[in-house]
Design an enzyme around this catalytic site. Structure first.
Site, PDB file in Angstrom:
ATOM      1  N   CYS A 183      -1.928   0.471   5.911  1.00  0.00           N
ATOM      2  CA  CYS A 183      -1.382   1.086   4.692  1.00  0.00           C
ATOM      3  C   CYS A 183       0.146   1.117   4.676  1.00  0.00           C
ATOM      4  CB  CYS A 183      -1.938   2.489   4.542  1.00  0.00           C
ATOM      5  SG  CYS A 183      -3.741   2.495   4.469  1.00  0.00           S
ATOM      6  N   HIS A 207       2.356   6.028  -0.360  1.00  0.00           N
ATOM      7  CA  HIS A 207       1.066   5.339  -0.236  1.00  0.00           C
ATOM      8  C   HIS A 207      -0.011   6.208  -0.895  1.00  0.00           C
ATOM      9  CE1 HIS A 207      -2.538   3.661   1.225  1.00  0.00           C
ATOM     10  NE2 HIS A 207      -2.740   4.585   2.151  1.00  0.00           N
ATOM     11  N   ASN A 237      -7.617   4.400  -2.622  1.00  0.00           N
ATOM     12  CA  ASN A 237      -6.646   3.980  -1.614  1.00  0.00           C
ATOM     13  C   ASN A 237      -6.781   2.462  -1.430  1.00  0.00           C
ATOM     14  OD1 ASN A 237      -5.393   3.274   0.785  1.00  0.00           O
ATOM     15  ND2 ASN A 237      -6.040   5.109   1.895  1.00  0.00           N
TER      16      ASN A 237
END
Ligand code: UT7
Length: 335
Positions: free
Chosen positions: A118, A260, A290
């Site tokens: 990520c 993020h 996500n």
């Protein structure tokens, strides 16, 4: 970290792509024991896009995102010197970036993959800026793309509710120091906690019958959600403050917080810790979940499409995740 900047980095364009199929919380609650209410209140996610079928891969998403960015500035792909694909879900472990190079016909570009889950896009963007600022290359395409739907265990309700697929691209070019847009960065890794979030290679129980060789394969994402949550909420604000301090920028001067897109509670907790107004948070995880390395460029591209960001706005960008790796870049937006 101080960089010896000889030239600046300009951001010329962004682009993004998500699969067509949207999977709602209600649909997930037919697969595992969960509910829309649980997912929404614990994460802020309402739905996510998933790459279904056999005809599309991560490469297709990355190519669409890259072409959208190129089209916005009418740039021919042959002008690109370097392609960095930040991904942890390549379709070829030897590297997927070269497939993108071929498909967009960036015939003059060298291309490589960068694996940092990520945090991959932030690390890719900073890597690109180093090549630009030291004069090695003039134009770099950075893509953050992940299809973690292929790697979650769809019977593990603690992870399968979180992730979605997507790709985001950014074209960067060297410029004079005066026009520099990437003002500074701060990057970190603590491998002692790598087991909190991983996608491990697992060996088979029995070796090859003649050679004492164990082969295996990558299985599923495994995560200690609570620990990752605590890590993000404690370390990301520190990284942002360190970066701002190194640049003598006051937190009140920040126009946008682009983190993020993991969980709305993480995003608001980081903003609260820094006393940044929640109106300054760029957030689209309710629609996409996500998307790992894609989440930051996807959210940035959408915010730009929505004309949220004005000339000279200061944007704090922070990625965090597996590794554990996390980092911040401060950007001054210029049209
Ligand atoms: O890119 C970085 C990627 N990772 C992250 O960002 C993850 C960060 N962590 C998180 O976002 C949160 O920890 C989660 C959303 C993953 C989980 O939220 P939580 O508030 O930390 O829940 P929990 O894991 O402590 O679980 C609380 C309860 C448990 O039940 P008991 O033991 O209290 O009876 C879980 O079994 O919720 C249960 N649970 C669920 N219930 C319904 C866990 N997942 C689910 C689910 N639906 N999907």
């Amino acid at each position: 970290m101080k960089s010896l900047m000889m030239q600046g980095t300009q951001i010329l364009a962004t682009g993004s792509a998500v699969p067509d199929f949207s999977l709602s919380n209600e649909q997930i609650s037919q697969i595992v024991e969960t509910s829309n209410e649980w997912i929404l209140t614990r994460t802020g996610i309402k739905k996510r896009r998933i790459l279904t079928g056999t005809h599309q891969s991560i490469i297709d998403l990355a190519v669409v995102a890259a072409l959208k960015a190129l089209n916005k500035i009418a740039m021919d792909a042959s002008e690109i010197d370097l392609i960095i694909l930040a991904t942890s879900s390549p379709n070829d472990l030897f590297g997927s970036a070269s497939q993108i190079q071929a498909k967009i016909k960036a015939n003059n570009a060298v291309a490589f993959d960068l694996t940092a889950a990520c945090s991959g896009f932030v690390l890719g963007m900073i890597t690109a800026s180093q090549f630009l600022q030291n004069g090695s290359y003039k134009t770099v395409l950075v893509i953050g793309a992940d299809t973690l739907s292929k790697w979650v265990n769809w019977s593990d309700r603690s992870t399968c509710i979180l992730f979605g697929d997507g790709a985001g691209a950014m074209i960067l070019q060297s410029c004079s120091k005066l026009d520099n847009q990437i003002l500074g960065f701060q990057l970190n890794t603590d491998g002692n906690y790598c087991n909190h979030l991983s996608l491990l290679y697992e060996e088979e129980i029995n070796p090859h019958p003649i050679l004492n060789l164990y082969q295996g394969s990558f299985k599923y994402i495994s995560m200690n959600g609570k620990e990752v949550y605590k890590f993000a909420v404690s370390q990301v604000p520190l990284s942002i403050l360190k970066c701002l301090n190194s640049l003598n920028i006051d937190v009140n001067d920040i126009d946008w917080l682009l983190l993020h897109q993991a969980n709305d509670r993480i995003l608001t907790a980081v903003a609260d810790k820094l006393s940044i107004d929640t109106n300054k948070i760029i957030m689209n995880l309710n629609k996409y979940g996500n998307t790992s390395a894609a989440s930051i460029p996807l959210a940035l591209d959408e915010a730009l499409e929505q004309k949220k960001i004005s000339n000279n706005d200061l944007i704090v960008i922070s990625g965090f995740g597996a590794g554990l790796t996390w980092g911040t870049a401060i950007i001054k937006w210029k049209y």
